[in-house]
Scaffold this motif. Structure first.
Motif, PDB file in Angstrom:
ATOM      1  N   SER A 238      37.285-101.167  46.963  1.00 50.69           N
ATOM      2  CA  SER A 238      37.830-101.505  47.670  1.00 50.69           C
ATOM      3  C   SER A 238      37.090-101.258  49.489  1.00 50.69           C
ATOM      4  CB  SER A 238      39.202-101.209  47.615  1.00 50.69           C
ATOM      5  OG  SER A 238      39.331 -99.293  48.037  1.00 50.69           O
ATOM      6  N   GLU A 239      37.668-101.659  50.212  1.00 47.95           N
ATOM      7  CA  GLU A 239      36.896-101.100  51.513  1.00 47.95           C
ATOM      8  C   GLU A 239      37.216-100.100  52.049  1.00 47.95           C
ATOM      9  OE1 GLU A 239      37.260-102.742  55.842  1.00 47.95           O
ATOM     10  OE2 GLU A 239      36.715-104.383  54.448  1.00 47.95           O
ATOM     11  N   GLU A 240      38.769 -99.239  51.062  1.00 46.11           N
ATOM     12  CA  GLU A 240      39.569 -97.932  51.751  1.00 46.11           C
ATOM     13  C   GLU A 240      38.137 -96.672  51.131  1.00 46.11           C
ATOM     14  OE1 GLU A 240      41.581-100.208  50.956  1.00 46.11           O
ATOM     15  OE2 GLU A 240      42.325-100.857  53.124  1.00 46.11           O
ATOM     16  N   GLU A 241      37.880 -97.553  49.867  1.00 47.04           N
ATOM     17  CA  GLU A 241      37.313 -96.397  49.070  1.00 47.04           C
ATOM     18  C   GLU A 241      35.751 -96.288  49.605  1.00 47.04           C
ATOM     19  OE1 GLU A 241      38.624 -97.355  44.202  1.00 47.04           O
ATOM     20  OE2 GLU A 241      37.325 -98.496  45.006  1.00 47.04           O
TER      21      GLU A 241
ATOM     22  N   ILE B  65      34.888 -96.675  52.822  1.00 50.98           N
ATOM     23  CA  ILE B  65      35.540 -95.708  54.389  1.00 50.98           C
ATOM     24  C   ILE B  65      35.544 -94.164  53.818  1.00 50.98           C
ATOM     25  CG2 ILE B  65      37.252 -94.963  56.556  1.00 50.98           C
ATOM     26  CD1 ILE B  65      38.339 -98.004  55.882  1.00 50.98           C
ATOM     27  N   ASP B  66      36.214 -93.652  52.758  1.00 49.82           N
ATOM     28  CA  ASP B  66      36.593 -93.026  52.283  1.00 49.82           C
ATOM     29  C   ASP B  66      35.152 -91.733  51.995  1.00 49.82           C
ATOM     30  OD1 ASP B  66      38.918 -92.433  52.495  1.00 49.82           O
ATOM     31  OD2 ASP B  66      39.459 -92.662  50.399  1.00 49.82           O
TER      32      ASP B  66
ATOM     33  N   LYS C 130      34.842 -96.997  59.206  1.00 54.60           N
ATOM     34  CA  LYS C 130      35.622 -98.176  59.166  1.00 54.60           C
ATOM     35  C   LYS C 130      34.683 -99.279  59.334  1.00 54.60           C
ATOM     36  CE  LYS C 130      39.991-100.090  60.392  1.00 54.60           C
ATOM     37  NZ  LYS C 130      40.980-100.429  60.611  1.00 54.60           N
TER      38      LYS C 130
END
Length: 331
Positions: free
Chosen positions: A100-103, A105-106, A283
């Motif tokens: 995912s985009e969140e993963e 970013i992290d 991000k």
């Protein structure tokens, strides 16, 4: 004495390169931009960001870390893809087989933080003696500027005749004191990291603003005029026509940055400029990677999509684990 002064000059050059501009003053782009001074945290890559099709060096540095992204150049496409999948498994924290985009970013944040830590750690080892846990101001000063003389009657540094780096010494001491959170006169490793990379630490924001003001305020009136602002970005050659990006920077200055419309940026307006709330480099990079590889546009990256665009990732900021990729026991 001559050798001592030569050593002092060398130390001073290193000081100017490593400390005076820190990360927030990075200007390695196709042209300068006022965004380069913004406090976005440690830069994702030393490589210039390019808009040229097929140029992904910046992304490689962001995904792998600069030091190790270049090692992928020596790998066959098959081996690079295999090792990339090892990294993907680590990024995929929920183990659903896609990113995912969140993963992303992290992950990019992890690489960003590791790059900053490695940089400050290298400088820390250069400054301290084996077994030490704290760095005093005097020890830092001697390691950076050389063992300068002091007047007996007062606590004042004496520079060699014809040389005066007192402004840099005072600037570093001011930053040192702000980084020294517990006010014990020395820096531990965490405090030293804030000293070296103030852009990484929110409690250092005022020193970043103050140093930016000092850099740009050439007439020393306590503000940055539009002339000083543009002069930091562009110095035209004789007869050179003003490029569009300079015109755009002027418009941003007058319409966005100069909030009270007095024709100059004061301390608070400079703070709003270089410490933005809305701009997040990890991000932005994660979104770029997603956009480049998400063929079916479902907002997730499958292993097949990543392999199809592996050239985007190995180089990207997500792979400081390029270091891990080159260790055979990990693969």
């Amino acid at each position: 004495m001559e050798l001592k002064y030569q050593r002092l000059i060398l130390f001073t050059i290193c000081q100017l390169i490593l400390f005076s501009n820190a990360g927030v003053l990075d200007k390695e782009m196709s042209h300068k931009s006022s965004q380069n001074r913004a406090m976005h945290g440690h830069k994702l890559s030393d490589k210039p960001k390019s808009s040229e099709p097929g140029d992904y060096e910046y992304d490689h540095g962001a995904f792998l870390g600069d030091e190790y992204s270049e090692t992928f150049d020596d790998l066959s496409p098959e081996e690079a893809k295999r090792r990339l999948m090892v990294i993907v498994d680590k990024i995929d924290t929920d183990k659903d087989g896609k990113l995912s985009e969140e993963e992303l970013i992290d992950w990019v944040k992890i690489i960003q933080e590791k790059e900053a830590i490695d940089d400050s750690e290298e400088q820390w080892k250069e400054k301290i003696k084996p077994g030490q846990t704290h760095l005093s101001w005097d020890q830092y000063r001697v390691a950076t500027f050389g063992d300068l003389e002091r007047k007996e009657s007062e606590d004042e540094i004496v520079f060699p005749s014809g040389y005066d780096w007192s402004q840099y010494l005072k600037r570093d001491q001011r930053r040192f004191n702000v980084a020294d959170i517990n006010r014990d006169g020395s820096l531990d490793r965490a405090e030293f990291s804030a000293f070296v990379h103030p852009e990484e630490h929110y409690h250092m924001k005022d020193i970043v603003v103050a140093e930016t003001l000092e850099d740009l305020d050439t007439d020393k009136d306590g503000k940055i005029s539009i002339t000083e602002f543009i002069g930091d970005l562009w110095r035209p050659a004789e007869g050179e026509t003003e490029p569009e990006w300079v015109t755009s920077e002027k418009e941003q200055f007058t319409q966005i940055r100069d909030k009270n419309r007095d024709g100059a940026l004061d301390f608070n307006e400079i703070s709003d400029w270089i410490i933005p709330d809305e701009f997040d480099l990890p991000k932005v990079e994660a979104h770029h990677l997603m956009s480049a590889a998400d063929h079916d546009q479902d907002s997730f990256l499958s292993r097949a999509e990543i392999l199809n665009r592996y050239d985007v990732f190995v180089g990207s900021s997500a792979t400081h684990f390029g270091q891990m990729l080159m260790r055979h026991d990990e693969f």
